[in-house]
Design an enzyme around this catalytic site. Sequence first.
Site, PDB file in Angstrom:
ATOM      1  N   ASP A 257       0.859  -1.178   0.000  1.00  0.00           N
ATOM      2  CA  ASP A 257       0.000   0.000   0.000  1.00  0.00           C
ATOM      3  C   ASP A 257       0.903   1.238   0.000  1.00  0.00           C
ATOM      4  O   ASP A 257       2.127   1.156   0.129  1.00  0.00           O
ATOM      5  CB  ASP A 257      -0.978  -0.030   1.184  1.00  0.00           C
ATOM      6  CG  ASP A 257      -2.210   0.834   0.910  1.00  0.00           C
ATOM      7  OD1 ASP A 257      -2.163   1.690   0.000  1.00  0.00           O
ATOM      8  OD2 ASP A 257      -3.234   0.663   1.606  1.00  0.00           O
TER       9      ASP A 257
HETATM   10  C1  NOJ Z   1      -4.153   3.889   0.171  1.00  0.00           C
HETATM   11  C2  NOJ Z   1      -5.299   2.931   0.280  1.00  0.00           C
HETATM   12  O1  NOJ Z   1      -5.258   2.238   1.505  1.00  0.00           O
HETATM   13  C3  NOJ Z   1      -5.344   1.925  -0.848  1.00  0.00           C
HETATM   14  O2  NOJ Z   1      -6.566   1.249  -0.757  1.00  0.00           O
HETATM   15  C4  NOJ Z   1      -5.176   2.589  -2.179  1.00  0.00           C
HETATM   16  O3  NOJ Z   1      -5.233   1.632  -3.206  1.00  0.00           O
HETATM   17  C5  NOJ Z   1      -3.877   3.354  -2.213  1.00  0.00           C
HETATM   18  N1  NOJ Z   1      -3.898   4.362  -1.174  1.00  0.00           N
HETATM   19  C6  NOJ Z   1      -3.607   4.014  -3.556  1.00  0.00           C
HETATM   20  O4  NOJ Z   1      -4.454   5.069  -3.769  1.00  0.00           O
END
Ligand code: NOJ
Length: 715
Positions: A257
Amino acid sequence: MSRIQRLIRDMTLAEKLGQLTMTAAGYAVTGPVIAGDSTDGIKSGAIGNLLNLVGADHVHEMQRLAIEQSRLGIPLLVGLDVIHGHRTLFPIPLAEAGTFDPRLWELTASEAAAEAAADGLAMTFAPMLDVSRDPRWGRSAEGAGEDPWLGMQMAAAKVRGFQGASLAAPHTLAAVAKHFCGYGPVNAGREYASVDISERTLREVHLPPFEAAVAAGVVAVMPAFTDLAGIPLTAHVDLLRGWLRGRLGFDGVIISDYNAIAELIRHGVAADLTEAAVLALKAGVDIDMMSNAYRSGLPIALEHGLVSLADIDAAVHRVLALKENLGLFENPYGRGARAESAATLTRRRQLAREAGARAIVLMKNEADCLPLRADPARIAVIGPLADAPGEMRGPWWAAGVAAGHVSVLEGLRTALPHTDIVHAQGTDILGTDTGGIQAAVDLCDAADAIVLCVGEAAAMSGEAASRAHLDLPGQQRLLAQSVIERAHARGRHVIVVLFSGRPLILPWLFEEADAVLAAWFLGCEAGHAIADVVTGRVSPSGRTPVSWARALGQVPVFFGERPTGRPADPKDHFTSKYLDVPNDPLFAFGHGLTYGRFTLSNLRVSPPRVRESDDIQIKVDVLNEGAREAEETVFLFTRDRLASVARPLLELMGFAKITLRPRAQGTVTLNLAAAQLKFLGLNLQPVFEPGEVEILVGPCADRSRLLVHCIELMR
Ligand code: NOJ
């Protein structure tokens, strides 16, 4: 030698680490790190993947740098959070779950994929498979609700929809099952907080949707930001390498993430970026999203022998294999090569409208005040969400720009051209100003019906949107109560359209309003979809995919709870209950009214005795005693009353739908493989234990409304 082997042979370490790096291109800021210019990195091979870039022209421009100006010409992989539509927004996942319609789940995903792919994208960071039983957690909006079996069905449908039959086709996206795993039960519903659940709950509740996604062929997985009992998922060797890769045989890409590898330092398990990079790589994370940990840390780690070149090569291999599967080597500009036709966009909006109408849950309908009588002379449409087109998008709207979304006001005006539709906002969604309430209340006097649109702002759910109070924000309660009071004094009904990314806790509203439609966030066609249901063009069929609490103190309240040794008994003080509220939710999982009136009868289950390899057939008759055609949803639950490990009070095992005209009767058939009745025994291994199991069928998870039949399991 394959193309991938040849490339790996020819790559420098920096180029390899480039393939393991994903950088934001600046279209959307989705985390604490704001990206700068990526072009030099792409040309030098130091950046192999991008996120947050949209528009075929922009994507192709970047792709051209990679193909034509980097030494090895390896194509970029470009991804974005396409959660519930790309430009055409569909209902949020929680709302869509409530349609209990796998065909629809798959279709909206494949349409979202086609639209995003036409914009140049090749990957979506979706579906979100975290089971959520705590409405304080804003990300409840992004998933399928409280139940693991429902989560499994939705996981499989979404993966099929996004990825299509062949990932190389230019209208597909690589799906990313996220967030692996157990992100839903964050402490006290607080975003990004620590998680500590039992091994059994992990396996019974939180892992099954990921298992379903892998079985459906998902090509990538994203570990959660959170830790599980002290081990951050980004560094979780047992779960990533052991369970996911080892046990399930997942050989796709694991992508961190946003900034999650660097956050291992703040978790307190890595001293610096190098250590963080080592932990993540060793756990099996292939792509570093936005931490810059692999590029900066792995060369040092390699020098000190903390990781091996083989570990790095294996990760690079998986990333290149994904690019190959996506057809990016053969056809790097395939996605976005052709603009979609106007007819496609029109058809897609039509689907958004259909999905929206199917996701609406009719929670209450006193005196059958819905649907509206034909052509009322005047309707007052009141509230801060009545004329709020941008809010209709809900959280995470990807590339859905603010314009072009249909408000409730617009939807009703279009549907009822001969009705005088008056509007007052009354108050803001969040503000403290009550100055507009009187004018809104006054509109009730001359209206035949009042439609009151209240709820959360779109940005109050989704990521980083935990809430400790789940009442209406701002001054909306005052507005609602003032409107209801005046309307009732004039003998008028108040129909509430409630917007939220979670079940809000509003017992007073459900008590005082005449009708309530849970509209969640329905996307770009929200206003038309709501008008369809309000006017009766569509009979509502949505069901709540979460138990709807009556008090915040009940959270978590869910139907799959295990029994207690002291079940609630009003006559016995020392039993499991509250002194101030009942135990049950205000609305059970699966609750949702229709414009029909259904009764279920004559439950038949065969055979009466089953072995593990048998199939069980369940039939129930459904009669529509109402005056309108409608669709009924029938749920199948089981209950294993006596087992070596206490089983949940109810377990969801199936659902089916039937549409019936007034006074028509039909039969619903549900099939259950007896093997589904296996559970994790004392040693956490699956067992099929002989004994009695209840088969329960009915309209929701309220036990008092279920028909019951016992069968016997035999060795
Ligand atoms: C953080 C989020 O937790 C995740 O779900 C997402 O895909 C990423 N940011 C990218 O935007």
